[in-house]
Design an enzyme around this catalytic site. Structure first.
Site, short mmCIF file in Angstrom:
data_model
loop_
_atom_site.label_atom_id
_atom_site.label_comp_id
_atom_site.label_asym_id
_atom_site.label_seq_id
_atom_site.Cartn_x
_atom_site.Cartn_y
_atom_site.Cartn_z
N CYS A 23 -1.19 26.61 -4.50
CA CYS A 23 -1.76 27.95 -4.65
C CYS A 23 -1.95 28.60 -3.29
CB CYS A 23 -3.13 27.88 -5.30
SG CYS A 23 -3.05 27.70 -7.07
N TYR A 180 -7.86 22.61 -15.76
CA TYR A 180 -7.52 23.96 -16.23
C TYR A 180 -7.32 23.91 -17.75
CZ TYR A 180 -7.29 24.76 -11.27
OH TYR A 180 -7.64 24.83 -9.93
N ARG A 335 -0.14 18.66 1.16
CA ARG A 335 -0.69 18.95 2.48
C ARG A 335 0.23 18.53 3.61
NH1 ARG A 335 -6.20 16.83 -0.06
NH2 ARG A 335 -4.62 15.44 -0.89
C1 LIG Z 1 -3.61 24.49 -0.84
C2 LIG Z 1 -3.37 23.71 -2.10
C3 LIG Z 1 -3.03 24.38 -3.25
C4 LIG Z 1 -2.76 23.67 -4.44
N1 LIG Z 1 -2.33 24.34 -5.55
C5 LIG Z 1 -1.94 23.65 -6.64
C6 LIG Z 1 -1.33 24.31 -7.74
O1 LIG Z 1 -1.09 25.52 -7.73
N2 LIG Z 1 -0.98 23.56 -8.83
C7 LIG Z 1 -1.19 22.20 -8.86
O2 LIG Z 1 -0.85 21.57 -9.86
N3 LIG Z 1 -1.72 21.55 -7.82
C8 LIG Z 1 -2.07 22.24 -6.71
N4 LIG Z 1 -2.55 21.57 -5.62
C9 LIG Z 1 -2.50 20.09 -5.61
C10 LIG Z 1 -1.19 19.65 -4.93
O3 LIG Z 1 -0.06 20.07 -5.67
C11 LIG Z 1 -1.14 18.12 -4.77
O4 LIG Z 1 -1.14 17.52 -6.02
C12 LIG Z 1 -2.31 17.60 -3.94
O5 LIG Z 1 -2.53 18.40 -2.78
C13 LIG Z 1 -2.11 16.13 -3.54
O6 LIG Z 1 -0.97 15.98 -2.74
P1 LIG Z 1 -1.08 15.87 -1.11
O7 LIG Z 1 -2.02 14.75 -0.81
O8 LIG Z 1 0.33 15.64 -0.66
O9 LIG Z 1 -1.61 17.20 -0.62
C14 LIG Z 1 -2.87 22.26 -4.45
C15 LIG Z 1 -3.27 21.59 -3.28
C16 LIG Z 1 -3.49 22.30 -2.11
C17 LIG Z 1 -3.84 21.53 -0.86
#
Ligand SMILES: Cc1cc2nc3c(=O)[nH]c(=O)nc-3n(C[C@H](O)[C@H](O)[C@H](O)COP(=O)(O)O)c2cc1C
Length: 383
Positions: A23, A180, A335
């Site tokens: 997002c 959600y 991230r």
């Molecule tokens: C800035 C941000 C926005 C995110 N927006 C979404 C989203 O729109 N839909 C979703 O399913 N997960 C969303 N997430 C979760 C990520 O898709 C992901 O599952 C989560 O960050 C864990 O992965 P990572 O450790 O590589 O960041 C968001 C995470 C972050 C950090």
């Protein structure tokens, strides 16, 4: 394996690296802006195999914040088209995540605290949910949906899928995680209905499965459909990994090709339970590397469906091992890939999959190769 293609129906992903939905809270009236183009096209230049959009709302109340992306109008679909085209031009696959925020909508973005908008705020709206149960203290009581309204939202998902196809997306993901709307139907903590959409797991899964079926019915046969779940959501009387295995089997029977295994969110905080120990996670930073991989592993083995692992996947070898060990079919990064959008290209170099820098966009490849030669020469001078 990270750099071997994966065929899903009629689509071939060039590698197993996925940009997880992220997002951006940067849209106006649900329309993609220059930010979405800049943000997503960077990951395409970085050569991730599959680049997902952020959660994209299927109706206005489905946004998390007033600045979230939407696809409830043709104009919104058109606005994201240049991004879709560019991702394909780079040889990557464009994917869209479609979503409904439910009772977690009408909120501020995380950088403004993620709190609910005040009801008197001009941008606020009345949120909807399976039951009139708020997310937590300080959150408004959502309106419980009746069966006619549920049917309308199922239809909204299907229409959104058709629009996503019209503008060229090749993969679609239904957001069924993080508390959600869909997950709030699944979880006994947020769904206290006593009609056909509540009660036992069959009742609580009904909405999710109706969305999956209606979406699959209009999403072309030769294009893959993903579904993101919160594989666990505590406390102990919440949604369990055993429930997720049951759901994953049902989703596969509806034509879902990949189950994307995230966790948490129904009570606001993400990932309530740690993976291996089952002990509650205490702090927001308490996320060991690959902490959600065991969910992707278990769903893959027990439901016999392809899975995507996500959550603190940082290191190329770690990603490679997840695939080599048969714990998931794809790895998604959030991230880490924001921190380093060229992660796939660097990972290919680190794992020896691209010794000649041929994976880089042609505009950069020759110069990056020369950079390597210069670096090697300079290193030899210091020996
Ligand atoms: C800035 C941000 C926005 C995110 N927006 C979404 C989203 O729109 N839909 C979703 O399913 N997960 C969303 N997430 C979760 C990520 O898709 C992901 O599952 C989560 O960050 C864990 O992965 P990572 O450790 O590589 O960041 C968001 C995470 C972050 C950090």
């Amino acid at each position: 394996m990270l750099f071997t293609p994966l065929q899903l129906r009629g689509v071939t992903l060039p590698n197993r690296i996925v940009v997880s939905p992220l997002c951006m809270y940067s849209s106006k009236d649900g329309l993609a802006t220059d930010w979405q183009f800049a943000h997503l096209s960077t990951f395409a230049r970085g050569k991730a195999g599959l680049v997902f959009t952020e959660a994209t709302a299927v109706e206005p109340r489905g946004r998390i914040t007033p600045a979230c992306l939407g696809i409830w109008t043709d104009e919104q679909a058109e606005a994201i088209k240049p991004t879709v085209r560019f991702i394909e031009e780079m040889g990557c696959v464009p994917g869209m995540q479609i979503a409904h925020a439910g009772r977690k909508g009408s909120a501020n973005p995380p950088f403004k605290g993620g709190t609910p908008l005040a009801p008197e705020d001009a941008d606020a709206w009345e949120t909807v949910a399976p039951s009139a149960e708020p997310v937590g203290e300080g959150w408004p009581v959502p309106q419980a949906l009746d069966t006619q309204e549920i049917a309308q939202i199922v239809e909204d998902f299907a229409v959104a899928a058709q629009r996503a196809h019209t503008v060229g997306f090749k993969v679609l993901e239904i957001h069924g995680a993080h508390g959600y709307l869909i997950q709030s139907f699944l979880s006994p903590l947020s769904n206290t209905r006593n009609d056909a959409y509540g009660g036992d797991i069959q009742g609580r899964m009904r909405f999710a499965l109706e969305v999956a079926k209606a979406t699959r019915a209009v999403w072309p046969e030769d294009l893959p459909l993903f579904f993101r779940i919160s594989a666990v959501d505590g406390p102990a009387d919440g949604w369990s990994i055993e429930d997720s295995v049951i759901l994953a089997k049902e989703l596969a029977a509806c034509g879902v090709d990949v189950v994307d295994c995230s966790a948490g969110g129904v009570r606001g905080a993400p990932a309530f339970r740690a993976s291996d120990s089952g002990a509650p996670l205490k702090a927001g930073a308490e996320r060991p590397p690959g902490f959600q991989v065991p969910y992707a592993d278990r769903v893959r083995k027990e439901a016999g469906v392809k899975t995507m692992a996500v959550g603190v996947i940082i290191d190329p070898q770690q990603a490679e091992d997840i695939l080599q060990d048969g714990r998931a079919d794809l790895v998604a990064l959030g991230r880490e890939i924001m921190y380093n959008p060229f992660w796939p290209l660097h990972a290919a170099q680190a794992l020896g999959a691209d010794p000649e820098s041929e994976m880089w966009p042609r505009q950069y490849a020759w110069a990056v190769k020369r950079r390597g030669e210069i670096a090697a020469y300079n290193a030899s001078q210091h020996r």
